[in-house]
Motif scaffolding. Structure first.
Motif, PDB file in Angstrom:
ATOM      1  N   ARG A   1      47.410  46.066  34.047  1.00 30.78           N
ATOM      2  CA  ARG A   1      47.640  44.955  34.961  1.00 30.78           C
ATOM      3  C   ARG A   1      47.973  45.474  36.350  1.00 30.78           C
ATOM      4  NH1 ARG A   1      47.643  40.770  31.720  1.00 30.78           N
ATOM      5  NH2 ARG A   1      48.038  41.255  29.544  1.00 30.78           N
TER       6      ARG A   1
ATOM      7  N   GLN B   1      46.901  48.148  37.527  1.00 25.53           N
ATOM      8  CA  GLN B   1      45.635  48.609  38.085  1.00 25.53           C
ATOM      9  C   GLN B   1      44.858  47.450  38.688  1.00 25.53           C
ATOM     10  OE1 GLN B   1      43.540  50.603  35.011  1.00 25.53           O
ATOM     11  NE2 GLN B   1      44.244  52.633  35.624  1.00 25.53           N
ATOM     12  N   ALA B   2      44.801  46.369  37.906  1.00 21.09           N
ATOM     13  CA  ALA B   2      44.061  45.210  38.398  1.00 21.09           C
ATOM     14  C   ALA B   2      44.679  44.717  39.700  1.00 21.09           C
ATOM     15  CB  ALA B   2      44.077  44.102  37.348  1.00 21.09           C
TER      16      ALA B   2
ATOM     17  N   LYS C   1      43.749  47.008  42.482  1.00 17.02           N
ATOM     18  CA  LYS C   1      42.359  46.830  42.880  1.00 17.02           C
ATOM     19  C   LYS C   1      42.218  45.609  43.774  1.00 17.02           C
ATOM     20  CE  LYS C   1      39.754  49.319  39.492  1.00 17.02           C
ATOM     21  NZ  LYS C   1      39.386  49.256  38.089  1.00 17.02           N
ATOM     22  N   ARG C   2      42.958  44.555  43.421  1.00 17.66           N
ATOM     23  CA  ARG C   2      42.843  43.353  44.234  1.00 17.66           C
ATOM     24  C   ARG C   2      43.431  43.567  45.619  1.00 17.66           C
ATOM     25  NH1 ARG C   2      44.840  40.241  39.868  1.00 17.66           N
ATOM     26  NH2 ARG C   2      43.142  40.163  38.405  1.00 17.66           N
TER      27      ARG C   2
ATOM     28  N   TYR D   1      32.979  34.389  43.321  1.00 15.70           N
ATOM     29  CA  TYR D   1      33.200  35.823  43.353  1.00 15.70           C
ATOM     30  C   TYR D   1      34.352  36.174  44.289  1.00 15.70           C
ATOM     31  CZ  TYR D   1      31.697  40.708  43.253  1.00 15.70           C
ATOM     32  OH  TYR D   1      31.619  42.056  43.063  1.00 15.70           O
TER      33      TYR D   1
ATOM     34  N   ILE E   1      37.822  35.117  42.927  1.00 14.44           N
ATOM     35  CA  ILE E   1      38.341  36.024  41.914  1.00 14.44           C
ATOM     36  C   ILE E   1      38.806  37.304  42.582  1.00 14.44           C
ATOM     37  CG2 ILE E   1      37.739  37.428  39.931  1.00 14.44           C
ATOM     38  CD1 ILE E   1      35.698  35.349  39.209  1.00 14.44           C
ATOM     39  N   ARG E   2      38.015  37.716  43.563  1.00 17.07           N
ATOM     40  CA  ARG E   2      38.253  39.006  44.145  1.00 17.07           C
ATOM     41  C   ARG E   2      39.634  39.126  44.773  1.00 17.07           C
ATOM     42  NH1 ARG E   2      33.969  40.170  48.167  1.00 17.07           N
ATOM     43  NH2 ARG E   2      35.418  39.055  49.502  1.00 17.07           N
TER      44      ARG E   2
ATOM     45  N   MET F   1      43.288  34.862  44.557  1.00 14.66           N
ATOM     46  CA  MET F   1      44.130  34.369  43.485  1.00 14.66           C
ATOM     47  C   MET F   1      45.510  35.001  43.519  1.00 14.66           C
ATOM     48  SD  MET F   1      42.422  32.133  42.281  1.00 14.66           S
ATOM     49  CE  MET F   1      42.082  31.462  40.681  1.00 14.66           C
ATOM     50  N   TRP F   2      45.533  36.310  43.751  1.00 15.24           N
ATOM     51  CA  TRP F   2      46.840  36.949  43.688  1.00 15.24           C
ATOM     52  C   TRP F   2      47.727  36.502  44.835  1.00 15.24           C
ATOM     53  CZ3 TRP F   2      49.283  40.130  47.127  1.00 15.24           C
ATOM     54  CH2 TRP F   2      48.501  40.617  48.174  1.00 15.24           C
TER      55      TRP F   2
END
Lengths: 115, 892
Positions: free
Chosen positions: B3, B5-6, B9-10, B67, B70-71, B74-75
């Motif tokens: 998580r 990592q995700a 990445k974001r 796309y 999501i990329r 959201m965060w």
């Protein structure tokens, strides 16, 4: 956002993608789409575009990785590869899927049973 | 990990949104091209193949939109939601929020303030090309501070004969020059290659070139950008105007005609000279100076490529050797003089660097420890809150929130606290840093203009603060977040009264208190070291009485009287001063103690031989009768000077250190001594007690006092011992001075205590800061201990109720709580004492003359800590004894 589990785990598209990558090795987006369509005997009405958000989610989860490369026709394309995490995840998913499928199957058998 | 990592990445994705937009465009384009190819192979014409490809793809724009969402976004939404929630939680407990924000503001603000000072003073590079290859030169005469002034001959010799520098520039120390009709100017007289060597480009016009530095060249000037803005409002017409500066300060005798220089250019905005704390208004070639060859230069050189600084140092020492040997013929101590070549990456090293560099680094370490302590403190409080909110968390988890969501929400709360604290901290830091600068620049200064340091809150400082804030947030958010991570819903939901405290959490909470006690002990013992050192400097072995002495310097340069008249006038002045009510005695002298100034000569005594290399200069002071009485230095033997000595055989009074060295155990009275360069002998008539002379840090040097009234030049430092507060007699002194001495002005009025304090600003600063932060530290530790115990007692209410119901006495309950407290405090003290012991040498080395003896300060600090800790533990302990068994059990 956390990758929504139901999306990836039970949402079949993600599973199909990683299964495809496992079977075929590294592929670019269009090839993945065609492969899924072929396997499903073209029965799946797949909007090929929906593939890309799914690929992105899988990549964010670390199950697949991507790099830029060249297609067979010499185009610059992004090529996706299953990661080690993705491979492990696939095993888990497969087992779960089998279990879930077998449970559902049993239900159908019971209701089919005349007794 | 996945998580995280995700998330990373974001974050990364957000940073390179554009690149990724292009990527997805490319990817979709090649997808469509591949599909079109395939359809064409199936026999469709290009247009049809293209539209078939688009059809099977679905909406291109929609895909990109999804796309993109999501990329990255959201965060952000999640973060906003977390922050909103955190804000709600914090608003619900304003007391906790206020205390925490205040504590954080203090911790982060203190770090920001000190960092901004250290950054400006020590770390910021000069805004010139390749500052890393710049070096500066200093030399040090034994016993003196390092100097960086070199003669013009030395400059020329170094410039012409070195093989290691690509450039050598000379610049005269910046002084205030009276400008013709206007405010005084800070002028820097430089060699012609100054700007070229530094690689500075003009903002307007041209800068100085080698031609301008040649003797006899027309005088030209380059002004600073600030000067251009303030006096000329950025008007380009400044080029060609003339600036007049006085060559020599008007107060000095024989002032010369000013120099009129034509402005040829403006230096760039970011360039403000080579000395931190000084901002020259104008640069003029030194060759244009009326006394061009008399002034000294500070030297800065640029190393040739691939020349290491060690080689440059070695070569310059060889070059300087001949001169040193020449000088050593008269004074063997010159042989100990060595030339130093050091990096000038951040400009010339100034007294500010030398005095405050290491103390500031020490304070940096102190505030760093304070920030750790603050984090432990807030972590403890958050932990208790997290425990109180355990059920809330459990409900959230069981309703389907992922653990990481819960953890992230806890972290959002600590981040919010930290950010708000930092904002207040930055404001505090700005005010604090500038207050510190005022203190730092208030010290004794013998020559030159006062430095004016600007401490900007710039990008580097803000970056540091942001880093500190995030670091703190993660650190103090870690404990509650970690326990939040482990929160499994079932047990938490089951527990009603809250006896089921997680073991890890209890150990964690205890550990945080131990850490706080340990850190506060370290801070206190370091503070003890510096405070003890300061009080020693102020009070021990001074040899004079610093209280109730008023010091007045008169400027008599415009008094037309001759020497004989002046002697009469001074005697009258001293008599009138002594008649002021509240004044016990008055005197005058060449030097007053600890003014920083010193006069010294070689002294020879008949019948005393010593090897030339062992000869040391003795300190001299011309004093009037009444000097010893006024300064409270006792006369051990013999007599004081008298006005009647004027015109008679010359007399001297020596101090004990001098007498020990030159006369061993014999009585020096009646013996003769000779001063270097003066054929007439002095007869010793008295012996005075040892007294510190120019500097509080070094022991009383061997000193010879001479009678000021036997000399052709009379000093004009007056001193008055009073029986009332010295400031109260100032108006009378002023009136009398005006009456008796027409045209004299009072240049300086101060007290001896103030003069002492001005000489030990670094010591005072570090003592005050370490004392303050030590106090804050122990207070925080006490609050932390109190919080933990209060929380424990609250959690254990029904356990205590049961104990009391089963017959435990109130004393036993009190003992239980206090034992717990004492255990934590002792563990903290043990760890803290070990840290204090192992870091004491570092702490001591940060300030000259501090002994590494920390046992005493540590013991004192430990006693203080135990006292305050027991006080903090007392309230919860009492609350425990008040537990009513019935009520406690009913709550279950």
């Amino acid at each position: 956002m956390t990758p929504d589990k139901s999306d990836v785990l039970y949402g079949t598209l993600g599973l199909m993608i990683i299964k495809t990558l496992e079977a075929m090795g590294p592929l670019h987006g269009y090839r993945i789409a065609r492969r899924i369509e072929q396997i499903s005997g073209n029965q799946l009405a797949l909007n090929q575009g929906t593939l890309y958000p799914a690929l992105l989610k899988l990549e964010q989860a670390g199950w697949i990785s991507s790099r830029w490369g060249e297609s067979e026709t010499g185009r610059r394309v992004r090529i996706y590869t299953l990661t080690r995490t993705g491979r492990r995840q696939l095993e888990k998913e497969e087992a779960q899927w089998q279990r879930a499928a077998s449970i559902v199957e049993r239900f159908f058998k019971i209701s089919d049973d005349p007794s | 990990v996945k998580r995280a990592q995700a998330l990373l990445k974001r974050l990364w994705a957000l940073a390179r949104v554009r690149q990724m937009d292009r990527d997805i465009d490319d990817e979709i384009a090649s997808h469509l091209a591949e599909a079109t190819d395939e359809y064409m192979q199936q026999g469709l014409c290009p247009e049809d193949a293209r539209s078939a490809a688009l059809r099977s793809f679905g909406g291109v724009t929609q895909t990109k939109e999804v796309y993109r969402q999501i990329r990255s976004f959201m965060w952000l939404e999640d973060l906003a939601r977390d922050l909103r929630h955190a804000l709600r939680m914090l608003r619900r407990s304003p007391g906790f929020t206020t205390v925490t924000v205040f504590t954080l503001a203090l911790g982060i603000g203190a770090n920001t303030a000190i960092f901004s000072l250290v950054h400006v003073l020590l770390w910021r590079e000069l805004p010139v090309s390749d500052p890393g290859s710049l070096v500066q030169f200093t030399w040090q005469y034994p016993g003196d501070p390092p100097l960086n002034l070199f003669s013009t001959e030395q400059y020329e010799q170094f410039r012409d004969r070195n093989g290691v520098f690509s450039d050598l520039i000379g610049t005269a120390p910046i002084g205030l020059d009276p400008a013709a009709g206007g405010e005084p100017l800070q002028t820097e007289w430089v060699t012609g290659n100054y700007f070229d060597a530094l690689g500075v480009r003009p903002a307007l016009g041209r800068l100085l070139g080698p031609v301008d530095g040649a003797p006899g060249a027309p005088a030209v000037a380059v002004v600073s950008w600030t000067f251009w803005k303030n006096r000329f409002n950025l008007d380009p017409q400044i080029l060609g105007t003339r600036i007049s500066v006085g060559g020599v300060s008007a107060r000095q005798a024989g002032s010369v005609a000013g120099v009129s220089a034509q402005v040829v250019g403006v230096a760039p905005q970011e360039f403000s000279g080579l000395m931190t704390g000084y901002r020259p208004d104008v640069w003029i070639p030194a060759a244009a100076h009326p006394n061009a060859r008399q002034g000294g230069f500070m030297l800065m050189a640029r190393l040739k490529d691939d020349v290491p600084i060690e080689r440059a140092r070695a070569e310059m020492r060889v070059l300087d050797r001949a001169r040193i040997e020449e000088l050593a013929r008269n004074d063997p101590q010159w042989l100990e003089v060595t030339l130093e070549v050091e990096s000038a990456r951040s400009g010339f090293s100034t007294p500010l660097h030398q005095q405050f560099g290491r103390p500031l680094l020490m304070v940096m370490a102190i505030v760093g420890a304070l920030l750790l302590l603050t984090c432990a403190n807030i972590g403890g409080m958050l932990l208790a809150r997290a425990a109180a909110r355990q059920r809330e968390m459990a409900v959230r988890v069981s309703l389907g929130a992922s653990r990481s969501r819960v953890v992230r929400q806890v972290l959002a709360e600590s981040l919010l606290l930290s950010v708000v604290g930092s904002l207040f901290g930055i404001v505090g830091a700005y005010l604090g840093a500038n207050a510190l600068v005022r203190i730092m620049t208030s010290g004794t200064r013998l020559i030159g203009a006062a430095p004016s340091l600007e401490v900007p809150i710039d990008a580097a400082v803000l970056l540091f603060t942001a880093g500190a804030a995030v670091f703190a947030a993660v650190l103090f958010g870690l404990a509650p977040a970690w326990t939040g991570f482990g929160s499994s819903p079932a047990p938490a939901m089951r527990v009603t009264g809250g006896t089921g405290q997680l073991r890890t959490r209890r150990v964690f909470g205890d550990g945080l208190v131990v850490a706080q006690v340990a850190l506060s002990l370290v801070l206190l013992s370091v503070a003890g070291l510096y405070v003890g050192h300061l009080s020693g400097l102020r009070n021990r072995d001074l040899g004079f009485d610093r209280t109730s002495v008023l010091l007045v310097r008169l400027d008599t340069s415009r008094v037309p009287s001759g020497r004989d008249q002046l002697g009469q006038i001074y005697k009258e002045l001293l008599g009138r001063f002594e008649s002021i009510p509240g004044v016990r005695s008055a005197t005058l002298s060449g030097m007053t103690p600890i003014s920083g100034a010193a006069g010294s000569r070689f002294v020879s005594v008949e019948g005393f031989e010593e090897p030339p290399a062992a000869r040391r200069r003795l300190m001299l002071n011309d004093v009037a009768p009444g000097y010893f009485e006024t300064f409270g230095t006792s006369l051990i033997a013999g007599r004081d000077f008298q006005f009647a000595d004027e015109g008679r055989a010359r007399v001297a009074i020596v101090n004990q250190a001098m007498a020990r060295h030159y006369f061993a155990d014999r009585d020096p009275r009646g013996r003769q001594l000779l001063l270097e360069g003066d054929p007439r002998p002095y007869e010793v008539v008295g012996v005075a007690a040892d007294a510190k002379y120019a500097d509080l840090r070094s022991p009383a040097p061997p000193t010879v006092y001479l009678n000021a009234f036997q000399h052709s030049r009379l000093p004009s430092e007056f001193a008055l011992r009073t029986s009332v507060p010295p400031a109260t007699v100032v108006p009378d002194v002023q009136r009398i001075a005006g009456d008796v001495l027409n045209g004299a002005s009072m240049v300086k009025v101060t007290t001896l205590t103030e003069q002492l304090d001005a000489s030990i600003v670094p010591e005072r600063l570090i003592a005050a800061l370490s004392g303050f932060f030590g106090g804050v530290g122990v207070l925080l530790a006490a609050i932390g201990l109190y919080g933990l115990l209060a929380y424990t007692v609250a959690r254990r209410t029904n356990e205590i109720g049961i104990r009391i119901a089963l017959g435990a006495t109130r004393q036993a309950v009190t003992r239980m709580v206090l034992t717990h407290a004492l255990f934590l405090v002792c563990a903290g003290l043990a760890i803290g004492a070990m840290i204090a012991m192992s870091t004491r040498r570092i702490a001591a080395s940060m300030l000259e003359g501090v002994s590494a003896e920390v046992l005493f300060p540590t013991v004192i600090a430990a006693v203080v800590t135990i006292g305050i800790a027991l006080l903090a533990a007392y309230i919860p302990a009492r609350r425990a004894t008040r537990v009513e068994p019935l009520i406690a059990l009913r709550a279950e």
